[in-house]
Design a protein around this motif. Sequence first.
Motif, PDB file in Angstrom:
ATOM      1  N   TYR A   1       0.253  51.398  37.684  1.00  0.00           N
ATOM      2  CA  TYR A   1       0.460  51.640  36.258  1.00  0.00           C
ATOM      3  C   TYR A   1      -0.907  51.744  35.608  1.00  0.00           C
ATOM      4  N   LEU A   2      -1.176  52.880  34.908  1.00  0.00           N
ATOM      5  CA  LEU A   2      -2.498  53.095  34.332  1.00  0.00           C
ATOM      6  C   LEU A   2      -2.455  52.942  32.818  1.00  0.00           C
ATOM      7  N   SER A   3      -3.497  52.334  32.282  1.00  0.00           N
ATOM      8  CA  SER A   3      -3.657  52.312  30.829  1.00  0.00           C
ATOM      9  C   SER A   3      -4.644  53.410  30.458  1.00  0.00           C
ATOM     10  N   GLY A   4      -4.654  53.814  29.182  1.00  0.00           N
ATOM     11  CA  GLY A   4      -5.619  54.800  28.711  1.00  0.00           C
ATOM     12  C   GLY A   4      -5.020  56.160  28.398  1.00  0.00           C
TER      13      GLY A   4
ATOM     14  N   ILE B   1       1.847  45.791  25.531  1.00  0.00           N
ATOM     15  CA  ILE B   1       0.879  46.496  26.364  1.00  0.00           C
ATOM     16  C   ILE B   1      -0.387  46.612  25.545  1.00  0.00           C
ATOM     17  N   ASP B   2      -1.449  46.036  26.046  1.00  0.00           N
ATOM     18  CA  ASP B   2      -2.627  45.858  25.212  1.00  0.00           C
ATOM     19  C   ASP B   2      -3.829  45.759  26.159  1.00  0.00           C
ATOM     20  N   ASP B   3      -4.763  46.676  25.983  1.00  0.00           N
ATOM     21  CA  ASP B   3      -5.891  46.757  26.905  1.00  0.00           C
ATOM     22  C   ASP B   3      -6.749  45.490  26.887  1.00  0.00           C
ATOM     23  N   ALA B   4      -6.935  44.929  25.685  1.00  0.00           N
ATOM     24  CA  ALA B   4      -7.772  43.724  25.585  1.00  0.00           C
ATOM     25  C   ALA B   4      -7.123  42.589  26.372  1.00  0.00           C
TER      26      ALA B   4
ATOM     27  N   GLN C   1       2.293  54.870  28.912  1.00  0.00           N
ATOM     28  CA  GLN C   1       1.687  54.705  30.221  1.00  0.00           C
ATOM     29  C   GLN C   1       1.696  55.999  31.029  1.00  0.00           C
ATOM     30  N   THR C   2       0.763  56.058  31.988  1.00  0.00           N
ATOM     31  CA  THR C   2       0.857  57.061  33.024  1.00  0.00           C
ATOM     32  C   THR C   2       0.734  56.322  34.342  1.00  0.00           C
TER      33      THR C   2
END
Lengths: 243, 344
Positions: A144-147, A26-29, A175-176
């Motif tokens: 599924y939200l990142s951050g 799981i990686d935002d980039a 995750q949230t």
Amino acid sequence: MPETLIPPRLLPSGDSAITVEFSRNIDDAANRRVLALDRIITAEPIGGITETVPTYRSLLVHYDPVEISFDQLGEQLLARAARALPTTGKTRRWRIPVAYGGEHGIDLEEVAKTLQTTPEEIIARHVAGDYRVAMIGFTPGWSYLSGLEKFLHMPRRQDPRLLTPAGTISIGGVQTGVQCLAGPSGWHLLGRTAVRTYQLHRDPTFLLEPGDAISFTAVDAKTFAEQDRAAEAGEFVAELVTA
Amino acid sequence: MSKLVVTSIGPASSVQDGGRPGSQRYGLTPSGAMDRLALAAANTLVGNDPFAAAVEIGPFGATFTARGGAVRVGLSGAPRNADIGGRAVAFDSSATLAEGETLNLGFARGGSFSYLAIEHGIEGEPMFGSLAVNARAGLGSPYPRPLQSGDELETRPASGAAERRIDLPVMADAPIRVVFGPQDDEFAEESKRLFLDSEWKISATSDRMGFRLEGPVIRHLHGHNIVSDGTVNGSIQVPGVGQPIVLMPDRGTSGGYPKIATVITADFGRFAQMSAGRPFRFEAVTMAEAQAEARAFRDLVRSLPDRMRGMEDFGLNVEALQDANVAGQAVSAVDAETWQAAVP
């Protein structure tokens, strides 16, 4: 640890789909790469693609093998994936009201205890977050939200619940998420929103898109009940802050 | 308006068509027929589009009665004893129910799913372009749930066209072909060999979401949790217990277990018809072979109208055929309780 794979890996998902994998984690980039490739394919379609499914770390590309072969499609996908990330255009931002704790968030107290703090601080931290829809999947509208800030990262429950309510706002791992329909979940339930991310006979049927920015606001149980009636009647309830 | 009234039906029976692809990015599963070739054959027999909505009938028996006029139907898929008011009817053929007549269908033999297509199609309100039932999402028409006794399927009156039969290729009792991936690198060569070299059986706790396999334990190299990614029909995921699950048309659109391989398009319907408890094997093929087979499958569906014949030379000894063919009732891959429990 190297996160984003450039070029991405092309993984066969049977004879009619390719998984374009940008990361194993799981990686935002990587997720931004996934969404960028998805947008490029929409802007410059490739014949034979039937639909695309963005996830945290990969783009699943469904195609018709009668129209285009694995090798031909793979080549075109790699060419598009090699492009520089487009400078971010306008992002939609939604503000989603959440009734935290009590009957609406039965795990709030337990989460606070585990993280050695108060329920109030958990709410304050969750509301302060700036989130992005990384993917929608599993069941209709499950976003599924990142951050999620590190402080709130928690392993999933040992025993997943077989039934959690529609509109549940929960945390699990890093995750949230916003869950639309009632269903099983192994995450920790912090609250509920009246927002229907999926509602038949409403335009649009699906409210959120992968890439949308999300923030939460806390509302009391009475407001939740009013919003729930309004949402049932077809109102968004979620506030579109920027479009 | 004619209608076909469901006078009795078992679980795991629902209206299905080609499905509703296109919204998997929102978590909406495509659903659709388990055996697309059988759906297409049943529809072709009565002049419908191959992937029009029809009744997918689970392993148990069912009866349908024509009301308001005659109703013409096409039957294909898992064969069953069938009669209209005592008059034997063959599978892979069309038949007409006069007003008030009842079609009796027995248990599925050698398969799980049969398809009953209705000439002129089933009246309904398409959702995302499809009538297919997806009970979890509340989708499907005329009923957003499995069929029950008393349900009515409206259609236009029968045309009176001559009845037809259709010659389908004999289903090979060959291994189910797969292509490795997308996460076969999560498994040691030894595990992949074990997967190919072993006999598997489909568990009775299977449903339209997934078929659970029983066989040797397939071990992962790095544990069974991966970051969720997209799924397709035929994805073979391996959860922690090491017993694979093959994802079927009502699957979740994403999943978090490593997927060792994927059933090829051309073999998916044959796999869906595999009876529970019957041993079978997997065979790995190259992408080029799988895609050539997918093209051949498309050509087969397109050739269905040319495979129809009149009934004259059919040697109407259907009952003798049926008697010869009853090799005990097949146990279905679909467990009634599992399937019903999934309905909210």
